[in-house]
Design an enzyme around this catalytic site. Structure first.
Site, mmCIF file in Angstrom:
data_model
loop_
_atom_site.group_PDB
_atom_site.id
_atom_site.type_symbol
_atom_site.label_atom_id
_atom_site.label_comp_id
_atom_site.label_asym_id
_atom_site.label_seq_id
_atom_site.Cartn_x
_atom_site.Cartn_y
_atom_site.Cartn_z
ATOM 1 N N ARG A 13 127.214 37.391 102.288
ATOM 2 C CA ARG A 13 127.229 35.940 102.162
ATOM 3 C C ARG A 13 126.622 35.321 103.420
ATOM 4 O O ARG A 13 126.814 35.825 104.527
ATOM 5 C CB ARG A 13 128.663 35.420 101.958
ATOM 6 N N HIS A 32 118.568 34.793 97.274
ATOM 7 C CA HIS A 32 119.857 35.171 96.689
ATOM 8 C C HIS A 32 119.680 35.742 95.275
ATOM 9 O O HIS A 32 120.332 35.305 94.320
ATOM 10 C CB HIS A 32 120.811 33.977 96.661
#
Length: 236
Positions: free
Chosen positions: A151, A199
C-alpha cells in the site's frame, strides 16, 4: 474504519483466484526485470550503449517477501519454483518449506541483510505505515531492488529517493503510491531508477469474485467459517 461497524458483523477480505494469480504474475515479471538487469539495459539503450552484463543465477539471488499471507506465500511458491533463494518476514512466525522465515522486530535485520530483491506485500496498518523507510533501506545489501505492491502509505517517498541517489537501492518497481495518482510534479514520474504502474498488479475479476461473494454469503447463512475473515484487532 472497522470501529464504525457493528462489533458482531463479520468483515471479510476479497480472496479470489484472479487476485492471487494476477499478483504472482506481476511480481514474477518485476523480480525477473530486476534480476536480469533490465532497468540498466533500458538506460544503456537510451544512451546507445551496447554493454553486456554478467547474468547471475537465480539460485545465487536472495528474494525476500515482507508479508506471508496468502499472496506472499503464493509469490514465494513461484519464486522457489524458479530456483531463487527465498526468505520471508512477517509479524508472527511461519514455517514454509524451502523458505527461510523470519518474524517480529528481532528477525527483521537478519531478513533484510541477505535480501537482494525486496517485495513488500504487507497489509496497511498503523504498524506498517512508513515501514519502507531510511532505516530499513540501510539494512539491505547495497544496490538491492525494491518491488512495492503493498500500500502506498507504507513507503516514505523522500527516503526512497535518497536511497536511489546513493545507490543503496538500485532500482524500484512501484505499483502503489500515496496519493494515487501521484501529483504531476512528483519526482517518481521521471526518475530513471523507478518504474511506475497504476495499482494494477492484482485486480479483482468480476465473475470469480462473484462466486467467492456468493460462497461467503452461503457460509454466513449456515454459520460456517467465512473465507478471508478479518481479525479486527490486527486490522487485516
Amino acid at each position: 474504519d472497522l470501529n464504525a461497524l457493528p462489533a458482531d458483523l463479520p468483515v471479510v477480505r476479497m480472496v479470489e483466484p484472479g487476485i492471487v494469480s494476477g499478483m504472482v504474475e506481476y511480481v514474477t515479471h518485476a523480480v525477473l526485470h530486476l534480476h536480469r538487469d533490465m532497468p540498466q539495459y533500458r538506460r544503456q539503450q537510451q544512451r546507445a550503449e551496447w554493454q553486456p552484463r554478467q547474468a547471475k543465477l537465480a539460485a545465487d539471488r536472495r528474494v525476500g517477501v515482507l508479508g506471508l499471507g496468502s499472496l506472499g506465500q503464493a509469490v514465494l511458491a513461484q519464486m522457489k519454483a524458479m530456483g531463487f533463494d527465498c526468505a520471508g518476514w512477517s509479524r508472527s512466525q511461519h514455517h514454509i518449506d524451502g523458505v527461510q522465515c523470519h518474524a517480529g522486530s528481532e528477525g527483521l535485520a537478519d531478513f533484510l541483510a541477505g535480501t537482494e530483491i525486496l517485495i513488500c506485500l504487507l497489509p496497511l496498518t498503523e504498524a506498517t505505515r512508513g515501514f519502507l523507510n531510511k532505516k530499513l533501506f540501510e539494512q539491505l545489501p547495497k544496490g538491492a531492488g525494491l518491488v512495492h505492491v503493498g500500500r502506498g502509505p507504507q513507503l516514505v517517498d523522500v527516503d526512497l529517493l535518497a536511497a536511489l541517489d546513493t545507490g543503496q537501492i538500485g532500482d524500484a518497481i512501484l505499483d502503489v503510491t500515496d496519493p494515487e495518482p501521484l501529483t504531476p510534479e512528483h519526482p517518481f514520474w521521471s526518475h530513471a531508477h523507478i518504474a511506475l504502474t497504476p495499482h494494477i498488479a492484482s485486480m479483482t475479476h468480476p465473475l470469480s469474485a462473484a462466486r467467492v461473494v456468493l460462497d461467503n454469503l452461503r457460509r454466513f447463512d449456515r454459520n460456517e467459517p467465512m473465507v478471508g475473515l478479518v481479525d479486527r484487532l490486527r486490522g487485516y
